[in-house]
Design a protein around this motif. Structure first.
Motif, mmCIF file in Angstrom:
data_model
loop_
_atom_site.group_PDB
_atom_site.id
_atom_site.type_symbol
_atom_site.label_atom_id
_atom_site.label_comp_id
_atom_site.label_asym_id
_atom_site.label_seq_id
_atom_site.Cartn_x
_atom_site.Cartn_y
_atom_site.Cartn_z
ATOM 1 N N ALA A 198 57.313 41.060 55.346
ATOM 2 C CA ALA A 198 57.408 41.750 54.049
ATOM 3 C C ALA A 198 56.955 40.819 52.922
ATOM 4 C CB ALA A 198 58.838 42.230 53.815
ATOM 5 N N THR A 199 57.385 39.551 52.959
ATOM 6 C CA THR A 199 56.919 38.596 51.949
ATOM 7 C C THR A 199 55.411 38.392 52.070
ATOM 8 O OG1 THR A 199 59.057 37.477 51.964
ATOM 9 C CG2 THR A 199 57.217 36.257 51.034
ATOM 10 N N SER A 200 54.930 38.300 53.301
ATOM 11 C CA SER A 200 53.487 38.132 53.515
ATOM 12 C C SER A 200 52.714 39.309 52.924
ATOM 13 C CB SER A 200 53.190 38.005 55.018
ATOM 14 O OG SER A 200 53.951 36.970 55.596
ATOM 15 N N MET A 201 53.239 40.510 53.072
ATOM 16 C CA MET A 201 52.564 41.688 52.522
ATOM 17 C C MET A 201 52.544 41.634 50.992
ATOM 18 S SD MET A 201 51.614 43.177 55.240
ATOM 19 C CE MET A 201 51.296 44.938 55.161
ATOM 20 N N ARG A 202 53.620 41.108 50.402
ATOM 21 C CA ARG A 202 53.615 40.950 48.939
ATOM 22 C C ARG A 202 52.545 39.958 48.513
ATOM 23 N NH1 ARG A 202 57.583 38.758 46.098
ATOM 24 N NH2 ARG A 202 58.926 38.026 47.789
ATOM 25 N N MET A 203 52.367 38.901 49.295
ATOM 26 C CA MET A 203 51.318 37.930 48.998
ATOM 27 C C MET A 203 49.944 38.597 49.024
ATOM 28 S SD MET A 203 53.045 35.008 51.428
ATOM 29 C CE MET A 203 51.493 34.243 51.882
ATOM 30 N N HIS A 204 49.721 39.430 50.030
ATOM 31 C CA HIS A 204 48.417 40.079 50.165
ATOM 32 C C HIS A 204 48.199 41.123 49.078
ATOM 33 C CE1 HIS A 204 46.796 38.271 53.839
ATOM 34 N NE2 HIS A 204 48.068 38.064 54.145
ATOM 35 N N ALA A 205 49.267 41.820 48.702
ATOM 36 C CA ALA A 205 49.135 42.801 47.616
ATOM 37 C C ALA A 205 48.763 42.095 46.316
ATOM 38 C CB ALA A 205 50.453 43.577 47.460
ATOM 39 N N ALA A 206 49.396 40.934 46.072
ATOM 40 C CA ALA A 206 49.086 40.181 44.852
ATOM 41 C C ALA A 206 47.641 39.695 44.871
ATOM 42 C CB ALA A 206 50.050 39.006 44.704
ATOM 43 N N ALA A 207 47.179 39.241 46.046
ATOM 44 C CA ALA A 207 45.793 38.781 46.155
ATOM 45 C C ALA A 207 44.834 39.920 45.827
ATOM 46 C CB ALA A 207 45.530 38.248 47.561
ATOM 47 N N ARG A 208 45.086 41.080 46.385
ATOM 48 C CA ARG A 208 44.196 42.220 46.182
ATOM 49 C C ARG A 208 44.237 42.677 44.712
ATOM 50 N NH1 ARG A 208 42.179 46.803 49.478
ATOM 51 N NH2 ARG A 208 42.960 45.738 51.323
ATOM 52 N N ASP A 209 45.429 42.624 44.123
ATOM 53 C CA ASP A 209 45.559 43.084 42.733
ATOM 54 C C ASP A 209 44.924 42.116 41.737
ATOM 55 O OD1 ASP A 209 46.948 45.208 43.669
ATOM 56 O OD2 ASP A 209 48.933 44.515 43.011
ATOM 57 N N THR A 210 44.752 40.872 42.146
ATOM 58 C CA THR A 210 44.380 39.826 41.191
ATOM 59 C C THR A 210 42.939 39.359 41.351
ATOM 60 O OG1 THR A 210 46.666 39.079 41.268
ATOM 61 C CG2 THR A 210 45.072 37.570 40.296
ATOM 62 N N ALA A 211 42.473 39.275 42.587
ATOM 63 C CA ALA A 211 41.159 38.670 42.836
ATOM 64 C C ALA A 211 40.067 39.453 42.126
ATOM 65 C CB ALA A 211 40.887 38.625 44.337
ATOM 66 N N MET A 212 39.218 38.749 41.415
ATOM 67 C CA MET A 212 38.081 39.420 40.779
ATOM 68 C C MET A 212 36.936 38.434 40.620
ATOM 69 S SD MET A 212 39.209 39.674 36.787
ATOM 70 C CE MET A 212 40.786 40.455 37.023
ATOM 71 N N ALA A 213 35.774 38.968 40.369
ATOM 72 C CA ALA A 213 34.577 38.133 40.225
ATOM 73 C C ALA A 213 34.818 37.078 39.151
ATOM 74 C CB ALA A 213 33.376 39.001 39.874
ATOM 75 N N GLY A 214 34.369 35.848 39.426
ATOM 76 C CA GLY A 214 34.516 34.754 38.474
ATOM 77 C C GLY A 214 35.677 33.840 38.796
ATOM 78 N N MET A 215 36.694 34.354 39.517
ATOM 79 C CA MET A 215 37.804 33.497 39.923
ATOM 80 C C MET A 215 37.375 32.608 41.089
ATOM 81 S SD MET A 215 41.087 36.087 39.952
ATOM 82 C CE MET A 215 42.205 34.881 40.671
ATOM 83 N N THR A 216 38.090 31.492 41.282
ATOM 84 C CA THR A 216 37.858 30.688 42.479
ATOM 85 C C THR A 216 38.762 31.175 43.609
ATOM 86 O OG1 THR A 216 39.561 29.103 41.856
ATOM 87 C CG2 THR A 216 37.310 28.609 41.152
ATOM 88 N N GLU A 217 38.354 30.859 44.821
ATOM 89 C CA GLU A 217 39.222 31.110 45.978
ATOM 90 C C GLU A 217 40.561 30.406 45.787
ATOM 91 O OE1 GLU A 217 35.548 31.219 49.232
ATOM 92 O OE2 GLU A 217 36.463 29.336 48.611
ATOM 93 N N ALA A 218 40.524 29.191 45.195
ATOM 94 C CA ALA A 218 41.762 28.420 45.006
ATOM 95 C C ALA A 218 42.758 29.165 44.116
ATOM 96 C CB ALA A 218 41.448 27.044 44.412
ATOM 97 N N SER A 219 42.268 29.899 43.123
ATOM 98 C CA SER A 219 43.177 30.645 42.247
ATOM 99 C C SER A 219 44.003 31.627 43.063
ATOM 100 C CB SER A 219 42.395 31.427 41.191
ATOM 101 O OG SER A 219 41.600 30.566 40.439
ATOM 102 N N VAL A 220 43.325 32.313 43.982
ATOM 103 C CA VAL A 220 44.025 33.280 44.828
ATOM 104 C C VAL A 220 44.958 32.545 45.789
ATOM 105 C CG1 VAL A 220 43.728 35.174 46.467
ATOM 106 C CG2 VAL A 220 42.051 34.837 44.622
ATOM 107 N N ALA A 221 44.503 31.426 46.324
ATOM 108 C CA ALA A 221 45.322 30.651 47.265
ATOM 109 C C ALA A 221 46.611 30.177 46.596
ATOM 110 C CB ALA A 221 44.525 29.459 47.801
ATOM 111 N N GLY A 222 46.514 29.717 45.355
ATOM 112 C CA GLY A 222 47.699 29.251 44.638
ATOM 113 C C GLY A 222 48.669 30.393 44.363
ATOM 114 N N LEU A 223 48.111 31.523 43.994
ATOM 115 C CA LEU A 223 48.944 32.698 43.724
ATOM 116 C C LEU A 223 49.786 33.059 44.947
ATOM 117 C CD1 LEU A 223 49.449 35.233 41.822
ATOM 118 C CD2 LEU A 223 47.684 36.342 43.196
ATOM 119 N N ILE A 224 49.157 33.128 46.105
ATOM 120 C CA ILE A 224 49.898 33.603 47.273
ATOM 121 C C ILE A 224 50.824 32.532 47.825
ATOM 122 C CG2 ILE A 224 48.187 35.353 47.836
ATOM 123 C CD1 ILE A 224 47.081 33.665 49.964
ATOM 124 N N GLU A 225 50.419 31.262 47.761
ATOM 125 C CA GLU A 225 51.322 30.222 48.250
ATOM 126 C C GLU A 225 52.553 30.149 47.354
ATOM 127 O OE1 GLU A 225 49.451 26.763 49.762
ATOM 128 O OE2 GLU A 225 51.306 25.652 49.971
#
Lengths: 439, 439
Positions: free
Chosen positions: A171-198
């Motif tokens: 369930a926590t993992s799914m929240r991480m993935h939902a946040a990644a999908r809701d947040t990731a957009m063109a111009g961001m780095t992969e690291a930004s998404v990685a930090g968000l989910i970690e």
């Protein structure tokens, strides 16, 4: 930590599975980062945690096979330690709380071990443990096969309270993935998404169960580089799972397009992977060999690639020959529990195979970590994928491999595609399976 | 990574500082979490990074003292590795890019070492390195003091490009602390704040420089438990710093009240710590011994505690006797750079002391990691604090310690206070110092 009776019962079952000797299960120590005083976040040894429960370093559990008595050894803290670390329980109190006898300091353990007969230990995976075993026993390379088999037998089948922890991890993992999908957009780095989910995994009171993969280059299977900038229409592959404060792992993968809409080239590949995942989940039940489900996933992927004109011929024959592995070079899944690849330290073949189902030697299929028949209470991942790996395509084409099943000319247009993987975690029930995280 | 000439010049200076032999500087390997295949985030050895630059595992740098030649050893990847990890540069190409000769595989290194005369190595802090040294040299407990001294001499003084990286590390750390202050509120767990700030460090492309302390129990100095719920008027102590992708550390502490307003009991203690921090920063300059600045901080803290009626007598005498250490049992600060406690693996006394200023044996002051005279280019932390540690108060009172300086009766009302620490990082300039992160 579960109740003391849970651990006592597990130790009783373990002792019963062996015929004689002393079982030695040390906790992990702290792991040095760049000097001894600066450590990685503490990670308990999964076996120690399963049989003793404590999430503390530098303790040792022994179980006498004949009497079934469990003893806890460890060194107490000093007043100086209290200033730096706060009040700490004595090892004798810890032992009492956990239904164990108090064995004494680690010096006493060393003395006790030197007088013991047969000592059963598991294969060490950290150099510190190897050194410890050499100091105590004079060797570190003679792990006990009976102990390995007994631990695999017990830990493979998850109890109801363990499954509840797995549900939390997923369930926590799914929240991480939902946040990644809701947040990731063109111009961001992969690291930004990685930090968000970690950050989400840590905020939930645990950590990541394994280093996150967050990449626009999903065709690189174990890719921990996060320096790329995301671009519109990239496929972002996120393979990340939380570990709960009780130590149980989730392992979830999602792949989604930056901008939110799959291109015409991406959609049929995505749908093929999605179909493989859902049909495999439907096929999981007790008694079925996971190897068969893996082969099912490979056939579904092959059919999908045939529809796209990238493969040809009979799907079953292509899979038997291993041609699908150009696009799908890994296994469908693995056991998961206190470890993301559960008990991998004991040796994959002990965990995932048995006398009736042995590991394939074919490229791709040989990477399948779990082949044996499923039982109620097994928790496993289901994670098919399709990847376009230019170096591998070039090598196979140059070698003329599987020309009867692969349309190399048609692959030209897919060289920069990347990769798609979709992964859920399931628990095998009495008659089929349930996707974890959904309660 | 800086330019190849930076590393070449560093290696030249290191070789010039020794008289003969071969310098051996191995990179770190991956560190196993719960089995060999599941690893902690890779952390390069700081010395290897300083003298070779690569942020990759399992390489080895040697420097021949006589010729100054640097050689890079390592094993190349296979096609199988490429499938799992993406394209990887050959070690020969890495060497060329870094201004090094290519030495060959690690087998070749082992052979070369067996034929070498004197080999200089640094004290190992991971068991894997100890084993490696034993395999190569037959011992791991004879680190080279001339090499330790030469490394300390070079790494202590930061170049302009290093200071720029330190500014980045501190700027990211300040963003972490701003987010913590903006977000923390009653009802949240400490872990929620910890996840938020660790996520920011990762999103910036690096990681944490050390495990974050996020606690309502600031009097527990090294407290990594994050399970408490925050309550209104709690003092939340956050000690956390980012490490940049280039490996440089920030180390910042802030303490703030949940709800935003210090209580009447908290305010004077906070202001005393703040005064100690700012007056010490003003006093830092080349030529001044950090030990003197530490004593200054202890006197300011003692004066503040006298104003509150918690201490009494002459502040200078109280500090000389060590009475302040009941409330301030640690040192004012330490060197910081590629390591948060810079070069602590080499031995604190080599880094922080010299022939003229030796470590104190007094409780509290003996924990001061840096005592020697400052030089332009040193980067250090300034981190005074006041803590109320019930166990320590009880012990000192029972022992009748420093009754002439401490009003034990007045401490009754502070037993549940917790602790306050405030910390900045500074670079020593030609005539004073500059707080890092401010450009």
């Amino acid at each position: 930590m579960f109740s003391a009776t849970t651990y006592t019962e597990r130790r009783r079952q373990l002792a019963n599975a062996l015929s004689s000797g002393l079982i030695l299960l040390p906790a992990n120590g702290e792991a040095a980062l760049n000097y001894r005083g600066n450590t990685y976040p503490f990670r308990q040894d999964s076996h120690f945690r399963y049989f003793a429960g404590y999430n503390l370093p530098d303790l040792v559990l022994t179980i006498d096979v004949a009497s079934g008595e469990g003893r806890l050894y460890g060194n107490d803290f000093t007043l100086d330690d209290v200033v730096w670390m706060g009040e700490q329980p004595d090892v004798a109190d810890l032992a009492k709380d956990g239904g164990l006898s108090y064995g004494g300091t680690l010096d006493r353990l060393a003395a006790a071990l030197s007088q013991s007969g047969e000592v059963h230990y598991l294969p060490p995976y950290r150099e510190e443990r190897r050194q410890q075993l050499r100091d105590w026993l004079g060797h570190c390379d003679r792990p006990s096969v009976p102990l390995i088999r007994a631990v695999v037998e017990l830990r493979s089948v998850k109890s109801r309270e363990e499954v509840a922890e797995m549900d939390k991890a997923v369930a926590t993992s799914m929240r991480m993935h939902a946040a990644a999908r809701d947040t990731a957009m063109a111009g961001m780095t992969e690291a930004s998404v990685a930090g968000l989910i970690e950050g989400i995994a840590i905020s939930a009171g645990g950590r990541l169960a394994y280093p996150a993969i967050v990449t626009r280059n999903g065709h690189i299977l174990h890719n921990h580089y996060h320096g790329n900038q995301l671009r519109r229409n990239d496929l972002l592959l996120v393979d990340a799972g939380a570990e709960t404060d009780t130590g149980y792992a989730g392992d979830i993968t999602r792949t989604f397009p930056i901008g939110g809409v799959l291109t015409d080239r991406q959609r049929p590949v995505y749908e093929t992977v999605e179909r493989a995942k859902s049909q495999c989940i439907q096929a999981l039940r007790p008694g079925v060999a996971f190897r068969e489900i893996h082969d099912l996933s490979a056939r579904i992927i092959t059919e999908g690639l045939k529809d796209l004109g990238l493969m040809k011929g009979d799907a079953g024959e292509a899979v038997a020959a291993g041609a699908h592995a150009l696009f799908y070079p890994h296994g469908l899944g693995h056991m998961i529990g206190l470890d993301v690849h559960d008990m991998e330290d004991l040796g994959e073949d002990y965990v995932g195979y048995d006398d009736t189902i042995r590991r394939s030697e074919l490229f791709g299929t040989r990477n399948l970590r779990l082949g044996r028949a499923l039982r109620e209470g097994f928790t496993v991942t289901v994670e098919p994928g399709i990847y376009f790996i230019p170096k591998l395509i070039d090598r196979w084409e140059a070698d003329g491999k599987h020309r009867e099943f692969i349309n190399y000319d048609a692959l030209e247009g897919y060289r920069n595609f990347g990769g798609i993987r979709l992964e859920d975690n399931v628990v095998v029930t009495s008659d089929n399976c349930r996707v974890l995280g959904s309660v």
